[in-house]
Design an enzyme around this catalytic site. Structure first.
Site, mmCIF file in Angstrom:
data_model
loop_
_atom_site.group_PDB
_atom_site.id
_atom_site.type_symbol
_atom_site.label_atom_id
_atom_site.label_comp_id
_atom_site.label_asym_id
_atom_site.label_seq_id
_atom_site.Cartn_x
_atom_site.Cartn_y
_atom_site.Cartn_z
ATOM 1 N N HIS A 237 0.854 -1.195 0.000
ATOM 2 C CA HIS A 237 0.000 0.000 0.000
ATOM 3 C C HIS A 237 0.885 1.240 0.000
ATOM 4 O O HIS A 237 1.569 1.523 0.991
ATOM 5 C CB HIS A 237 -0.894 -0.005 1.248
ATOM 6 C CG HIS A 237 -1.725 1.239 1.400
ATOM 7 N ND1 HIS A 237 -1.923 1.877 2.595
ATOM 8 C CD2 HIS A 237 -2.393 1.983 0.490
ATOM 9 C CE1 HIS A 237 -2.693 2.932 2.425
ATOM 10 N NE2 HIS A 237 -2.990 3.028 1.152
ATOM 11 N N HIS A 406 -12.366 1.779 0.234
ATOM 12 C CA HIS A 406 -10.919 1.556 0.030
ATOM 13 C C HIS A 406 -10.207 1.024 1.269
ATOM 14 O O HIS A 406 -9.021 0.733 1.213
ATOM 15 C CB HIS A 406 -10.249 2.832 -0.456
ATOM 16 C CG HIS A 406 -9.825 3.777 0.637
ATOM 17 N ND1 HIS A 406 -10.676 4.222 1.616
ATOM 18 C CD2 HIS A 406 -8.631 4.368 0.899
ATOM 19 C CE1 HIS A 406 -10.034 5.043 2.423
ATOM 20 N NE2 HIS A 406 -8.801 5.140 2.021
ATOM 21 N N GLY A 409 -11.215 2.923 7.212
ATOM 22 C CA GLY A 409 -11.615 4.310 7.484
ATOM 23 C C GLY A 409 -11.290 4.694 8.917
ATOM 24 O O GLY A 409 -11.613 3.968 9.860
#
Lengths: 483, 138
Positions: A237, A406, A409
């Site tokens: 990531h 995505h 959160g």
């Protein structure tokens, strides 16, 4: 602050803020969330930011808010908006500073239970081969002409240099290269930052994680992706590093005069925008695409380094230690796509800020081998919790411009997270759960404590229940590398 | 919950990023305090036995855009040249800042700040001088 009175639930887990809520709204805001998650969302300014986003000129359809939404700057994190191409607006702040921040998933056929004794070595090797941390420099120092090629070609540059395979590119969003990049619209400052950072993870919420496939929900999709239950996989990531941050900084600054030039007003200067067919809009689009290509190449370089770490630890010990790419996707980007909006086929620029493309089966842009199952969607959880592999659906095409959540959160501020746990304690707790952690900064690690995030499983339940995505597999963390 | 960093500079709670509230008696002082606050958020320490002087000129359309441009340039120098500045002599006009700055090499950097944002940015005049809230992407 918003309350439930300002929202109407039009379907289970889909809520609407009507344009009548505020006189400057141009479109409705649709929020995908359970009532429980919305209670968390109402605490910060996410929905106010979504309403601000709905005032952008030239938007079509609805502003979409995902269940992992949280307050950002300008546009909320977990927001999606589409503007009509080419006359609609493009807003750098609605894409974000980390252009093409995204996730790559690599999979192996190595059974985790057979190699548990090597996981400490694997964590050390991954930490050694993949540069990470505040101000980290990249795996390679490239020349100016190489950088120009990276900005033009993205992962294709990595293929030419031997850091990628054709199969990697085929399983990358846009095949790892967004067409139309304009490196001459990238400032000298941005290029200088890019020269030293290609092949680096950075810090903050960026990570490399080694997981095991914990459960498979769709055996057919998992088989196409090469995911096997109990086997090791890797998530990477990160994004476009300082180069992308500088491009967004440059263009948000340059566009400060745009409201006067293009005769519009905004509730927040961070949302400044320009028509896509204007000189300024074209320049930003070209520079943003160049940053997206840098990010694709960056994750490709880190994938190459991760493969070296696997080779170092497993070669000669494990029969088949190779890592194949499942998919690589962006979750901060602006893309020109075609969608059906109010019954009409329209070419639009979809701004996704903290939202993942989730194209359904047989949608152009999905790699041929995934055409039948839909695009893989990789959703990392918070550190130490599950991550998910989903597939896009035709419902997401109809209701969210082919987009999905995505991540988990954030819930808690960084200061609050640091007050709640010390980095050393967090490492100890994770190790008790069998998770190896390598962290460049202990306070930085504490900021990323799982308690600072929403429950990713609840986020996934919303996107699955609303039909935006289907479950393929759940991943369980074994090793976490944080910058 | 706000926490004070230095006189006139406090950190304001933000879900994902970091924000500073800054108060000063003059516009020049507001800019300097914002720079010092930003370095504090990044956990910067410097080796002040070595000094480096620079001249900077940044432009903008109003005080807010000048503030973001000024801090963004300091952020660039922090990341790219690993220098943080502690002496500022600023000349602020309507559309530019000319400044002489002196700094030192960075010996410690705890956090990467991605950008200085314009999010809800407004420099307000008060009875005591000026104040503003700045959000940083981290």
């Amino acid at each position: 602050m918003f309350t439930f009175k300002d929202l109407t639930e039009i379907r289970p887990n889909e809520w609407v803020i009507s344009p009548s809520y505020r006189s400057d709204m141009r479109l409705p805001v649709h929020i995908f969330a359970s009532r429980k998650m919305l209670e968390q969302v109402l605490v910060d300014r996410s929905l106010e930011q979504a309403v601000n986003a709905s005032t952008l000129p030239g938007l079509v359809g609805n502003v979409i808010v995902m269940p992992d939404v949280h307050q950002g700057y300008g546009f909320p994190i977990g927001g999606v908006a589409a503007s009509q191409y080419p006359t609609g607006m493009i807003s750098p702040g609605a894409i974000g500073y980390d252009i093409n921040c995204g996730v790559r998933l690599l999979a192996s056929t190595i059974k985790a239970e057979l190699v548990s004794a090597y996981l400490g070595d694997l964590a050390a090797a991954m930490n050694h081969f993949c540069p990470s941390g505040v101000g980290s420099e990249g795996l390679v120092r490239i020349s100016n002409s190489d950088l120009e090629q990276v900005l033009h070609l993205g992962s294709r540059w990595a293929l030419k240099k031997g850091y990628a395979s054709e199969a990697d590119l085929l399983r990358t969003e846009e095949s790892g290269c967004v067409e139309g990049a304009l490196p001459d619209k990238v400032s000298g400052h941005a290029k200088k930052r890019g020269l030293t950072q290609l092949g680096s993870l950075g810090s903050g919420n960026h990570f490399i994680e080694i997981d095991t496939v914990d459960e498979i929900f769709n055996p057919e999709a998992a088989a196409v992706m090469g995911l096997q239950c109990g086997c090791l996989v890797i998530q990477i990531h990160c994004g476009s590093r300082g180069l992308g941050h500088q491009i967004c900084t440059d263009y948000v600054q340059q566009l400060q005069g745009a409201p006067q030039r293009y005769h519009y007003s905004l509730p927040d200067r961070e949302l400044v925008c320009a028509p896509m067919d204007s000189t300024e809009g074209q320049a930003y689009l070209g520079a943003m695409r160049a940053a997206a290509n840098f990010a694709f190449a960056n994750r490709q370089m880190l994938a190459w380094a991760a493969r070296r770490a696997f080779e170092e630890v497993f070669a000669g010990k494990v029969k088949n230690w190779q890592l194949h790419q499942v998919y690589d996707l962006a979750h901060n980007i602006g893309k020109i796509e075609t969608h059906i909006i109010e019954g009409k086929e329209l070419k639009v620029c979809v701004h996704r800020k903290g939202a993942t493309r989730a194209f359904g089966p047989n949608t152009p842009g999905v790699p041929p081998e995934y055409a039948m199952i839909g695009q893989p969607v990789i959703i990392p959880g918070s550190m130490g919790t599950a991550s998910w592999v989903l597939t896009g659906t035709n419902v997401s095409m109809q209701r969210s411009f082919g987009s999905c959540c995505h991540g988990a959160g954030r819930l808690m501020s960084r200061a609050q997270a640091k007050r709640s746990v010390r980095g050393e304690v967090l490492i100890r707790d994770l190790e008790k759960q069998g998770i190896h952690v390598k962290a460049g900064s202990l306070p930085g690690l504490a900021e990323e404590t799982p308690a600072a995030y929403k429950d990713v499983d609840e986020v996934i339940k919303v996107v699955v229940d609303t039909g935006l995505a289907n479950k393929t597999a759940r991943l369980k963390p074994l090793v976490v590398i944080k910058g | 919950m706000d926490s004070q960093i230095s006189e006139g500079v406090s950190e304001v709670s933000h879900t994902a990023d970091q924000a500073l509230h800054i108060k000063a008696t003059s516009l020049e002082q507001l800019f300097v305090k914002a720079a010092e606050g930003m370095y504090s958020l990044a956990g910067v320490k410097t080796d002040q036995s070595i000094l480096s002087a620079r001249q900077l000129i940044v432009s903008g359309i109003d005080p807010e855009s000048l503030l973001v441009a000024f801090l963004s340039e300091l952020l660039y120098l922090l990341e790219e040249e690993k220098i943080a500045f502690h002496y500022f002599n600023l000349g602020i006009s309507a559309d530019s800042i000319t400044c002489s700055i002196t700094g030192s090499p960075v010996s410690q950097l705890r956090k990467s700040i991605k950008a200085v944002t314009f999010h809800n940015l407004k420099i307000q005049t008060t009875a005591e001088g000026y104040e503003t809230t700045l959000v940083f992407d981290v």
